[in-house]
Design a protein around this motif. Structure first.
Motif, PDB file in Angstrom:
ATOM      1  N   GLY A 558       0.835  -1.197   0.000  1.00 16.79           N
ATOM      2  CA  GLY A 558       0.000   0.000   0.000  1.00 16.79           C
ATOM      3  C   GLY A 558       0.866   1.243   0.000  1.00 16.79           C
ATOM      4  N   ASN A 559       0.184   2.442   0.138  1.00 22.63           N
ATOM      5  CA  ASN A 559       0.924   3.707   0.192  1.00 22.63           C
ATOM      6  C   ASN A 559       1.212   4.015   1.655  1.00 22.63           C
ATOM      7  OD1 ASN A 559       2.104   6.124  -0.388  1.00 22.63           O
ATOM      8  ND2 ASN A 559       0.179   7.228  -0.725  1.00 22.63           N
ATOM      9  N   TRP A 560       2.158   3.312   2.226  1.00 22.22           N
ATOM     10  CA  TRP A 560       2.421   3.400   3.673  1.00 22.22           C
ATOM     11  C   TRP A 560       3.263   4.626   4.044  1.00 22.22           C
ATOM     12  CZ3 TRP A 560      -1.214   0.477   4.770  1.00 22.22           C
ATOM     13  CH2 TRP A 560      -1.412  -0.775   4.183  1.00 22.22           C
ATOM     14  N   ASN A 561       3.964   5.213   3.056  1.00 23.00           N
ATOM     15  CA  ASN A 561       4.761   6.395   3.373  1.00 23.00           C
ATOM     16  C   ASN A 561       3.882   7.570   3.779  1.00 23.00           C
ATOM     17  OD1 ASN A 561       7.060   4.967   2.744  1.00 23.00           O
ATOM     18  ND2 ASN A 561       7.241   5.789   0.667  1.00 23.00           N
ATOM     19  N   SER A 562       2.638   7.585   3.282  1.00 20.16           N
ATOM     20  CA  SER A 562       1.716   8.692   3.565  1.00 20.16           C
ATOM     21  C   SER A 562       0.599   8.267   4.499  1.00 20.16           C
ATOM     22  CB  SER A 562       1.127   9.230   2.254  1.00 20.16           C
ATOM     23  OG  SER A 562       2.139   9.654   1.362  1.00 20.16           O
ATOM     24  N   ALA A 563       0.811   7.191   5.226  1.00 18.93           N
ATOM     25  CA  ALA A 563      -0.248   6.675   6.094  1.00 18.93           C
ATOM     26  C   ALA A 563      -0.553   7.633   7.236  1.00 18.93           C
ATOM     27  CB  ALA A 563       0.148   5.305   6.652  1.00 18.93           C
ATOM     28  N   VAL A 564       0.393   8.485   7.636  1.00 17.70           N
ATOM     29  CA  VAL A 564       0.196   9.438   8.733  1.00 17.70           C
ATOM     30  C   VAL A 564       0.275  10.845   8.149  1.00 17.70           C
ATOM     31  CG1 VAL A 564       1.054  10.308  10.938  1.00 17.70           C
ATOM     32  CG2 VAL A 564       1.198   7.855  10.420  1.00 17.70           C
ATOM     33  N   LEU A 565      -0.753  11.654   8.403  1.00 22.17           N
ATOM     34  CA  LEU A 565      -0.798  13.031   7.911  1.00 22.17           C
ATOM     35  C   LEU A 565      -0.755  13.975   9.112  1.00 22.17           C
ATOM     36  CD1 LEU A 565      -1.255  15.153   5.661  1.00 22.17           C
ATOM     37  CD2 LEU A 565      -3.727  14.856   6.058  1.00 22.17           C
ATOM     38  N   VAL A 566       0.177  14.981   9.047  1.00 17.77           N
ATOM     39  CA  VAL A 566       0.242  16.003  10.088  1.00 17.77           C
ATOM     40  C   VAL A 566      -0.717  17.116   9.681  1.00 17.77           C
ATOM     41  CG1 VAL A 566       1.698  17.641  11.319  1.00 17.77           C
ATOM     42  CG2 VAL A 566       2.642  15.432  10.598  1.00 17.77           C
ATOM     43  N   GLU A 567      -1.818  17.250  10.398  1.00 21.17           N
ATOM     44  CA  GLU A 567      -2.829  18.237  10.051  1.00 21.17           C
ATOM     45  C   GLU A 567      -2.589  19.560  10.764  1.00 21.17           C
ATOM     46  OE1 GLU A 567      -6.524  16.357  11.048  1.00 21.17           O
ATOM     47  OE2 GLU A 567      -6.752  15.546   9.028  1.00 21.17           O
ATOM     48  N   GLU A 568      -1.988  19.544  11.933  1.00 20.87           N
ATOM     49  CA  GLU A 568      -1.846  20.768  12.706  1.00 20.87           C
ATOM     50  C   GLU A 568      -0.534  20.717  13.482  1.00 20.87           C
ATOM     51  OE1 GLU A 568      -4.889  23.393  15.400  1.00 20.87           O
ATOM     52  OE2 GLU A 568      -4.665  21.286  15.915  1.00 20.87           O
ATOM     53  N   LEU A 569       0.243  21.873  13.449  1.00 15.58           N
ATOM     54  CA  LEU A 569       1.492  21.980  14.185  1.00 15.58           C
ATOM     55  C   LEU A 569       1.704  23.440  14.549  1.00 15.58           C
ATOM     56  CD1 LEU A 569       4.237  20.878  15.248  1.00 15.58           C
ATOM     57  CD2 LEU A 569       5.157  21.323  12.946  1.00 15.58           C
ATOM     58  N   TYR A 570       1.767  23.761  15.855  1.00 21.22           N
ATOM     59  CA  TYR A 570       2.052  25.135  16.273  1.00 21.22           C
ATOM     60  C   TYR A 570       2.496  25.109  17.740  1.00 21.22           C
ATOM     61  CZ  TYR A 570      -2.524  24.990  18.598  1.00 21.22           C
ATOM     62  OH  TYR A 570      -3.574  24.650  19.394  1.00 21.22           O
ATOM     63  N   VAL A 571       2.981  26.257  18.206  1.00 16.87           N
ATOM     64  CA  VAL A 571       3.387  26.428  19.608  1.00 16.87           C
ATOM     65  C   VAL A 571       2.445  27.426  20.237  1.00 16.87           C
ATOM     66  CG1 VAL A 571       5.212  27.169  21.179  1.00 16.87           C
ATOM     67  CG2 VAL A 571       5.804  25.918  19.088  1.00 16.87           C
ATOM     68  N   TYR A 622       3.487   8.920  19.431  1.00 19.41           N
ATOM     69  CA  TYR A 622       2.092   8.918  19.873  1.00 19.41           C
ATOM     70  C   TYR A 622       1.811   7.474  20.233  1.00 19.41           C
ATOM     71  CZ  TYR A 622      -2.918   9.744  20.152  1.00 19.41           C
ATOM     72  OH  TYR A 622      -4.209   9.849  20.595  1.00 19.41           O
ATOM     73  N   PRO A 623       1.834   7.136  21.527  1.00 18.33           N
ATOM     74  CA  PRO A 623       1.821   5.731  21.947  1.00 18.33           C
ATOM     75  C   PRO A 623       0.421   5.180  22.195  1.00 18.33           C
ATOM     76  CG  PRO A 623       2.305   7.094  23.827  1.00 18.33           C
ATOM     77  CD  PRO A 623       2.074   8.031  22.676  1.00 18.33           C
ATOM     78  N   HIS A 624      -0.550   5.638  21.420  1.00 20.12           N
ATOM     79  CA  HIS A 624      -1.927   5.201  21.640  1.00 20.12           C
ATOM     80  C   HIS A 624      -2.504   4.634  20.342  1.00 20.12           C
ATOM     81  CE1 HIS A 624      -1.751   7.242  25.498  1.00 20.12           C
ATOM     82  NE2 HIS A 624      -1.321   8.350  24.864  1.00 20.12           N
ATOM     83  N   ILE A 625      -3.525   3.819  20.478  1.00 16.92           N
ATOM     84  CA  ILE A 625      -4.167   3.214  19.301  1.00 16.92           C
ATOM     85  C   ILE A 625      -4.883   4.308  18.508  1.00 16.92           C
ATOM     86  CG2 ILE A 625      -5.989   1.638  18.566  1.00 16.92           C
ATOM     87  CD1 ILE A 625      -5.276  -0.114  20.979  1.00 16.92           C
ATOM     88  N   LEU A 626      -4.636   4.211  17.191  1.00 14.44           N
ATOM     89  CA  LEU A 626      -5.250   5.200  16.295  1.00 14.44           C
ATOM     90  C   LEU A 626      -5.839   4.448  15.111  1.00 14.44           C
ATOM     91  CD1 LEU A 626      -5.525   8.323  16.150  1.00 14.44           C
ATOM     92  CD2 LEU A 626      -3.579   8.306  14.576  1.00 14.44           C
ATOM     93  N   GLY A 627      -7.182   4.327  15.071  1.00 13.15           N
ATOM     94  CA  GLY A 627      -7.865   3.568  14.032  1.00 13.15           C
ATOM     95  C   GLY A 627      -7.896   4.311  12.698  1.00 13.15           C
ATOM     96  N   PRO A 628      -8.408   3.651  11.659  1.00 16.16           N
ATOM     97  CA  PRO A 628      -8.497   4.270  10.328  1.00 16.16           C
ATOM     98  C   PRO A 628      -9.239   5.613  10.402  1.00 16.16           C
ATOM     99  CG  PRO A 628      -8.932   1.927  10.161  1.00 16.16           C
ATOM    100  CD  PRO A 628      -8.890   2.248  11.624  1.00 16.16           C
ATOM    101  N   TYR A 629      -8.612   6.663   9.791  1.00 14.22           N
ATOM    102  CA  TYR A 629      -9.131   8.017   9.650  1.00 14.22           C
ATOM    103  C   TYR A 629      -9.273   8.749  11.000  1.00 14.22           C
ATOM    104  CZ  TYR A 629     -10.299   6.060   5.094  1.00 14.22           C
ATOM    105  OH  TYR A 629     -10.237   5.444   3.883  1.00 14.22           O
ATOM    106  N   GLU A 630      -8.808   8.151  12.113  1.00 12.85           N
ATOM    107  CA  GLU A 630      -8.908   8.832  13.401  1.00 12.85           C
ATOM    108  C   GLU A 630      -7.779   9.840  13.575  1.00 12.85           C
ATOM    109  OE1 GLU A 630     -11.081   5.427  16.178  1.00 12.85           O
ATOM    110  OE2 GLU A 630      -8.930   5.852  16.436  1.00 12.85           O
ATOM    111  N   ARG A 631      -8.037  10.867  14.445  1.00 11.35           N
ATOM    112  CA  ARG A 631      -7.058  11.907  14.728  1.00 11.35           C
ATOM    113  C   ARG A 631      -6.506  11.730  16.153  1.00 11.35           C
ATOM    114  NH1 ARG A 631     -10.779  14.474  11.442  1.00 11.35           N
ATOM    115  NH2 ARG A 631      -9.863  15.654   9.680  1.00 11.35           N
ATOM    116  N   THR A 632      -5.294  12.258  16.319  1.00  5.87           N
ATOM    117  CA  THR A 632      -4.643  12.198  17.639  1.00  5.87           C
ATOM    118  C   THR A 632      -5.283  13.188  18.587  1.00  5.87           C
ATOM    119  OG1 THR A 632      -2.994  13.818  16.978  1.00  5.87           O
ATOM    120  CG2 THR A 632      -2.423  11.504  16.648  1.00  5.87           C
ATOM    121  N   VAL A 633      -4.996  13.043  19.875  1.00 11.14           N
ATOM    122  CA  VAL A 633      -5.544  13.905  20.915  1.00 11.14           C
ATOM    123  C   VAL A 633      -4.401  14.732  21.503  1.00 11.14           C
ATOM    124  CG1 VAL A 633      -6.727  13.963  23.138  1.00 11.14           C
ATOM    125  CG2 VAL A 633      -7.339  12.216  21.431  1.00 11.14           C
ATOM    126  N   HIS A 634      -4.649  16.082  21.646  1.00  7.10           N
ATOM    127  CA  HIS A 634      -3.620  16.940  22.244  1.00  7.10           C
ATOM    128  C   HIS A 634      -3.285  16.474  23.661  1.00  7.10           C
ATOM    129  CE1 HIS A 634      -3.317  19.861  19.071  1.00  7.10           C
ATOM    130  NE2 HIS A 634      -4.634  20.125  19.089  1.00  7.10           N
TER     131      HIS A 634
END
Length: 691
Positions: A558-571, A622-634
């Motif tokens: 599959g296209n595994w290089n793009s399996a994770v997308l960074v949607e938001e990054l700021y300080v 990010y050491p938590h389970i992340l299902g298909p199309y799910e987003r991480t939690v701050h």
């Protein structure tokens, strides 16, 4: 006051001059010092004159009644040696009006005098040596002095603590024996009496008959061979000169009794090996002596062999040893002989000999005393033939066995008539290949070992055979149950052939269950190179060269290089890094996302933000389970070694890989990794600033 006193003195003087002269007043013992012997009694006397004469009671007392007592009649009793003061008190009307004192010396009497004759020649009056020489009979002991000799007299008084131990010496004929003080001089031949008397108790005496004789001038000793064996005897004879010597007897002594003793008749008895000095002394007191040296020899008593059996190899030599007893025997020389020179010969003349083996067999050797041929000992000699060569008799010469199998080794032993043909077996790696007492080799682990056979005889000859212990493959496994391959990319899979020490760990072939999704080909002895053709799931299988064992693993393309997308990054305003990531896949659940964060200050310069004190980046997950199309939690990210001490002006985030919920990893190739940048002056919106 002074004038009145002087007047009274003048009056007193006039009165006294007018009184007529009176008798003197005397009250004393008639003897100021009284000496008496222990046990004696002695009446004292008092002298009383003037005012002490007449009425009055006399009271006697002793200050040391353990020495002397006194009765009320004034009679002394001597109790024990010592000094005491005795007083007599004159009592009138209960008052003492006078006192007298005398000193009492209690003496201890001499009851015996004993002349010291230890260095004199003293005989009983009836001794034949002097009886014929006496002109007058006597009951006293006879002391013999050579004419012209001197002696110093010494006497002991008994008891030793007598008050006076002085003695006097007297001679009945000063022309024969002259005495001055304690010195005695024998003047000429003849006889007289010598008397010792106590000065304190003259009645206590001791008397000897003194016989002045013609002395011995020289002694010669006839000793014969002057040699005697320990335990045997030798007669010595003493000859006294001149012939007219009055007494020709001698006394015998040994200066070295540890080697030999001698009795009063001159009979020498050997005690131990050595040189004994025997002395003859004239008995007449002339002090003439003669000596002779007697050689005491120690005969051989027994012989014993150090070992009862001598082992010797044909063509070689061994040493036999014997012990001669007693240890101080004078002559320990031995002769050696063999009962059969065709089996073994013997050579030597001391306590050791050399035994040479001629041929296999048994014989006896003898050790015999040179000084006493009746004393001997023997030992058995056993001649043996050694093994000279051991050959490997296996075909082929090098043996191959599998782990757990056994093989019997075989050997040729030369010569045929070797005495001992037993062998011992050893392995240079016994934990990998053991060998028992019969030469049976058992493979325990993969190795190449050398099995050695060694003869049990003294030659210790060896032979060897090489044994290859082969470890076969017992199975194969895959390191992971699932691999992720980038569509259009490739990756390696290495199969694990078991066990790890198997001789052949090669994979004979690889195949894919759906080559439309992924293909596989060999890329080494146990590695397969997988190419992802199209998205999907297939399985690849590895087949071992040894045993044909198989193992399979799942391949997902599959296209595994793009399996994770960074949607938001700021300080944020609290200088906290805020991140939002999304799982872009429809069928993979992540168990962990792995990424790095680079730090920049407000001037755009990188700065250290790692606890190691060196790095300008840190690793994060990010050491938590992340299902298909799910987003991480701050706030749920793990920033690892992150350490910051200044405001952030910019950060760069790079996703490096991930793991699915089963722990199977995927690492994004460096060339394919996406860097997401946040700049404080130009904050990015979700999904923007990616490059």
């Amino acid at each position: 006051m002074k004038k009145r006193a002087i007047a009274w003195l003048i009056v007193l003087a006039v009165c006294l001059s007018a009184v007529p002269a009176l008798a003197a007043n005397v009250f004393q013992f008639t003897e100021k010092v009284i000496s008496i012997f222990e046990g004696d009694i002695y009446p004292t006397e008092l002298k009383r004159e003037g005012s002490y004469d007449g009425e009055g009671e006399i009271v006697y007392a002793s200050n040391r009644e353990a020495v002397a007592t006194v009765s009320q009649e004034g009679v002394l009793t001597a109790v024990s040696k010592g000094r005491a003061d005795v007083t007599a008190s004159l009592m009138r009307n209960g008052r003492r009006v006078g006192q007298a004192k005398t000193t009492v010396n209690v003496l201890r009497a001499v009851n015996k005098v004993t002349l010291n004759t230890s260095k004199m020649s003293v005989y009983e009056p009836g001794d034949p040596a002097v009886a014929a020489l006496l002109k007058e009979p006597t009951d006293h002991q006879v002391i013999v002095f050579p004419a012209g000799s001197y002696a110093t007299l010494a006497t002991t008084c008994t008891p030793e603590d007598a008050s006076d131990r002085k003695v006097t010496y007297t001679s009945t004929d000063a022309g024969i024996v002259k005495i001055q003080g304690t010195s005695l001089r024998a003047l000429q031949r003849g006889e007289c009496d010598l008397t010792v008397a106590s000065v304190q108790n003259p009645e206590v005496t001791q008397t000897f008959r003194v016989l002045v004789i013609q002395p011995v001038k020289k002694i010669m000793i006839d000793a014969g061979s002057r040699t005697v064996a320990a335990g045997s005897t030798l007669q010595l004879t003493a000859i006294c000169q001149p012939d007219n010597a009055s007494i020709k007897d001698v006394t015998w002594t040994s200066r070295t009794p540890q080697y030999a003793t001698v009795d009063e008749n001159g009979i020498v008895t050997g005690v131990a090996r050595g040189n004994a000095s025997i002395v003859a002394t004239a008995a007449d007191g002339s002090r003439v002596v003669a000596s002779v040296t007697v050689n005491v020899t120690q005969p051989v008593g027994s012989i014993s062999m150090l070992t009862p059996e001598v082992q010797v190899i044909a063509g070689r030599s061994a040493t036999a040893k014997a012990t001669v007893l007693p240890a101080d025997a004078s002559d320990k020389k031995l002769t050696w002989a063999s009962s059969d020179n065709s089996i073994a010969t013997v050579r030597g003349n001391g306590l050791t000999c050399q035994v040479t083996g001629v041929k296999a067999g048994t014989c006896t050797i003898y050790a015999t005393s040179v000084s006493d041929p009746n004393v001997s000992a023997s030992a058995t000699v056993v001649v043996s033939q050694l093994v000279t060569k051991i050959d490997n008799a296996n075909a082929p010469e090098e043996l191959d066995i599998l782990v757990g199998q056994s093989v019997q080794t075989r050997w040729n032993i030369q010569p045929e008539d070797a005495t001992v043909k037993e062998l011992t077996f050893t392995s240079n790696y016994p934990k990998l290949a053991s060998v028992d007492e019969n030469g049976l080799v058992t493979g325990l682990g993969r190795c190449v070992v050398t099995i050695r056979a060694t003869s049990k005889d003294a030659g210790k000859r060896t032979g060897a055979v090489r044994v290859n212990v082969i470890q076969p493959a017992t199975g194969v496994s895959m390191p992971r149950t699932r691999y992720y391959i980038q569509r259009g990319g490739s990756g390696n899979v290495t199969a694990n052939v078991e066990p790890k020490n198997a001789n052949n760990r090669k994979i004979a072939s690889w195949y894919s269950s759906d080559e439309g999704i992924a293909t596989v080909r060999r890329n080494g002895s146990a590695t397969g190179l997988i190419y992802g053709a199209s998205s999907g799931t297939t399985y690849i299988t590895a087949v071992t060269e040894d045993g044909g064992f198989t193992a399979s693993t799942q391949i997902r393309v599959g296209n595994w290089n793009s399996a994770v997308l960074v949607e938001e990054l700021y300080v944020d305003q609290d200088n906290r890094i805020r991140i939002t990531m999304r799982n872009t896949t429809h069928d993979v659940t992540f168990g962990r996302i792995i990424f790095t964060v680079e730090c920049y200050d407000t001037e755009g310069n990188p700065f250290i933000c790692n606890q190691d004190g060196e790095s300008t980046f840190f690793e994060a997950t990010y050491p938590h389970i992340l299902g298909p199309y799910e987003r991480t939690v701050h706030g749920s990210f793990n920033f690892g070694n992150y350490l910051i001490d200044r405001p952030l002006g910019g950060v760069i985030l790079t996703v490096t890989g991930w793991r699915d919920v089963d722990g199977n990893p995927y690492t994004i190739p460096e060339s394919e990794r996406v860097r997401t940048t946040w700049n404080g002056l130009n904050p990015i919106n979700p999904g923007e600033g990616v490059g």
